[in-house]
Design a protein around this motif. Sequence first.
Motif, mmCIF file in Angstrom:
data_model
loop_
_atom_site.group_PDB
_atom_site.id
_atom_site.type_symbol
_atom_site.label_atom_id
_atom_site.label_comp_id
_atom_site.label_asym_id
_atom_site.label_seq_id
_atom_site.Cartn_x
_atom_site.Cartn_y
_atom_site.Cartn_z
ATOM 1 N N PRO A 600 0.806 -1.232 0.000
ATOM 2 C CA PRO A 600 0.000 0.000 0.000
ATOM 3 C C PRO A 600 0.837 1.278 0.000
ATOM 4 C CG PRO A 600 -0.059 -1.039 2.161
ATOM 5 C CD PRO A 600 0.627 -2.011 1.240
ATOM 6 N N PHE A 601 2.116 1.183 0.343
ATOM 7 C CA PHE A 601 2.961 2.380 0.401
ATOM 8 C C PHE A 601 3.755 2.604 -0.878
ATOM 9 C CE2 PHE A 601 2.198 0.912 4.701
ATOM 10 C CZ PHE A 601 1.792 2.075 5.333
ATOM 11 N N TYR A 602 3.850 1.576 -1.726
ATOM 12 C CA TYR A 602 4.523 1.698 -3.028
ATOM 13 C C TYR A 602 3.601 1.123 -4.089
ATOM 14 C CZ TYR A 602 8.678 2.651 -0.255
ATOM 15 O OH TYR A 602 9.574 3.215 0.628
ATOM 16 N N PRO A 603 2.586 1.880 -4.476
ATOM 17 C CA PRO A 603 1.539 1.341 -5.354
ATOM 18 C C PRO A 603 2.018 0.969 -6.753
ATOM 19 C CG PRO A 603 1.281 3.709 -5.049
ATOM 20 C CD PRO A 603 2.328 3.279 -4.087
ATOM 21 N N ASN A 604 3.155 1.501 -7.183
ATOM 22 C CA ASN A 604 3.589 1.276 -8.565
ATOM 23 C C ASN A 604 4.608 0.162 -8.710
ATOM 24 O OD1 ASN A 604 1.959 3.424 -9.496
ATOM 25 N ND2 ASN A 604 3.517 4.901 -8.859
ATOM 26 N N THR A 605 5.171 -0.339 -7.595
ATOM 27 C CA THR A 605 6.161 -1.412 -7.667
ATOM 28 C C THR A 605 5.867 -2.462 -6.607
ATOM 29 O OG1 THR A 605 7.648 -0.222 -6.165
ATOM 30 C CG2 THR A 605 7.972 0.126 -8.540
ATOM 31 N N GLU A 606 6.191 -3.713 -6.939
ATOM 32 C CA GLU A 606 5.954 -4.807 -6.008
ATOM 33 C C GLU A 606 7.137 -4.932 -5.043
ATOM 34 O OE1 GLU A 606 3.376 -6.442 -5.414
ATOM 35 O OE2 GLU A 606 2.081 -6.265 -7.162
ATOM 36 N N THR A 607 7.242 -3.951 -4.156
ATOM 37 C CA THR A 607 8.309 -3.938 -3.154
ATOM 38 C C THR A 607 7.834 -4.639 -1.899
ATOM 39 O OG1 THR A 607 9.056 -1.799 -4.009
ATOM 40 C CG2 THR A 607 9.854 -2.453 -1.820
ATOM 41 N N PRO A 608 8.601 -5.593 -1.338
ATOM 42 C CA PRO A 608 8.166 -6.268 -0.110
ATOM 43 C C PRO A 608 7.971 -5.257 1.028
ATOM 44 C CG PRO A 608 9.988 -7.455 -1.123
ATOM 45 C CD PRO A 608 9.874 -6.143 -1.855
#
Length: 815
Positions: A600-608
């Motif tokens: 939810p804090f990095y909507p544009n990348t699939e960051t763990p």
Amino acid sequence: MIKFCALVIFCSITSFVFAQQFTIAGTIKDISGQPVPFASVYIKSTTKGTSANVDGKYEIKLNKGEYTLTFRAVGYKQQEHILRVSESSTLNVSLTSESYTLENVTIRGNAEDPAYEIIRKAIKQRKVHLEEVNAFTCDVYIKGVQRLKSAPKKFMGRDIRKVMELDTNRQGIIYLSESQSKFSFKRPNEVHEEMISSKVAGRNNAFSFNKASDLIINFYDNYLLENKLSARGFISPIADNALFYYKYKLLGQTQENGETVNKIEVIPRRTNDPVFRGIIYIIDGSWRIYSTDLFLTKNAGINFIDTLSINQEFTKVNEAYMPTAVNFQFNGNVLGFKFAGYYVGIYSNYNISPVFPKNFFSGEILKITKLVNKKDSIYWNTNRPIPLTPDEKINYVVKDSIAKRKESKTYLDSLEKENNKFGVGKLLLRGYSINDRYDSVYISFDPVLRSLFYNTVEGFAIKYGVTYRKVFGDRRSYSIRPELRYGFANQKLTGSLTGSYFYDPLKRASIGASFGNGIFDLNNLGSMTLLGNTINTLLYEKNFPKFYEKSFFNFNTTREIASGLQASVSFDYTRNHTLTNTTDFKLFDNKDREFTSNNPFYPNTETPLFPTYTSASASASLTYTIGQQYITRPDGKFYTESRFPRITVLYKKGFNGLLGSDIDYDFVKAEIYQDRIGLGLWGYTSFLVGAGKFLNNAKMYYPEYKHFAGNISTIFPPNLRKFQYLEFYQFSTNQQYFEAHLEHNFAGFFLNKVPLLRKAKLEEFVGGGYLSSPEKRNYKEFYFGLQRLVLRVSYGFAYDGAKKISQGFRISYGF
């Protein structure tokens, strides 16, 4: 020895002679020969007596001696009959209509009706009469009858005549119950009732729901029946503000027991005000209520029924007047089911100067013991004060015999054979159940269609479970539920097993455990329903909820440690993993919108969002409801709605190093909540205020944070705790917070005055929420809307400090 035996025989015979009771019975009719229902029959100058039944028949049991019986009914002239009782006998009575005259009343042409001056004096004395009896005890007999007058042939595909055991015209008694109790009262609101006997037609092992306190409607109170038949309640004809709502007409005066009684008609000033109609009888000089014959209609805003009549009769006890006969009669029509019925209460053997032992009033408002429903027909024939009507006698016999047959294994097996038939449509839409009522075993399979859903992490998925439940005779029970979840896009199968044991109904005590693995919302308070997220994701390309995987073991237990004080303890051991989106399928492609990542804090990348970690934690909480009242029955302890707040305190500890745990924190919170605080005609208010702090947050990951119940969907299930415009994940905290929620429902106070809208019975409400934490220091929202039963529509605004950040409609459903 012979002398001793002779003495015993003599004492026994003497005791029998003096204790022997005789039955005086008869029918009370008017001068035209019509029965007078529910007329009162009392021994003069006492509160020992009874009431006639709906057919005017009465019975009263008396010892040998001389008595003066008083026969009385609202609208009829009181009669007295002197009896010398030495055997059972019949005494039929014919009551004449009361003659109320205006001979001693001077009424001038344009002058105010004399009733207004009488009412003003009654209002002036209202509080005096309300508080003059500080405490009392009495015996109470309550009888309740509900009849179905007509019904549709079928309802939801089921034959109503068979289901409700009606006659060929789909009519009959659907509820018949009697109870006897010892009732105690102490001002301002302390009550205790001990049920002596109970009988419910067709339910041999059931306990009556009759409560004496439910029948005490005190017209000396300003508002009555608040939060029962109406959220706002109804204004008494002698309330402090009654003159604003009522018109009055003096119909005449008469003499009763040496007192002048004024008969006054009460008339609503406005048709749709929450007021009574009918007659109130006021004693001249003391300005007390002598009797009432009042009623409410749908115009007054009552819910669920069309008309409610309240008939009360008061009898002098020392210098006070106490209710000795109370009768509620009602009728209505719901979905084609026309019904009518009554509840009658007989109050006798008053003591208005009781001495109660210490701690007598402990919050237990009704006590029912095991033997209450074991009284046989001989007992009831001897002790029942109101005779049964012929159809009531038949109803008891027929339904009790049917009930015994229904308890047999043969009958239950044949019934379950039909109910347990498998059907594909049933399994898809409603779920499938296998019930064994004889052994009290129930197995239920979830509805398949409700188990299907879609999200961008799992794709199309199914979450399916089966529940096994075993119930014991004293309401102890245990349940076991296995559950599987499979996502077709991420090809991940998870499963869990949950069990619980409700082992002490009287202490509200249970123990439970669960283990397995599953897919969970990052916000432990939840974000959207599975169906709501499926619709938003497939149709609108909005994937709001975010998920993670958790392998877990949980143990929990809860128990009441004092009246109104519930303690709970739990231990959790988990292994937590982040997840990513595995599909971007949607039914409609919105060119201006893309799915966001599962972070939810990095909507544009699939960051763990967090590393894989292990957590061992324990929590303990205490919940205390101020002034909690309850009903004690052999099968459990049942709380009633409290008029005071509920307070919760919680401590949660994350253990560093325990079983390889990677977390270390200490969290405390306190919360106060109250639902439906009655404010009279202005409706009711509900609120929740909470605050918490992490005393230590040395090692924490996002799933351990304090989360808030947010919402960014137009349609959502209502909950006072839920913010209506707050993001689901952005403002969770690992420090401290303060939140507050307030909502007021005006219960139609304004719209009831609008002719075209009042029939819709809409209720206006306003509300707001506030949140302060390091992540969101000054969030607030305000909303207003309309409600009808379970559907609410509102419009609101959200602000971050002074900046407006959101606004829009919200639709909520459910309770």
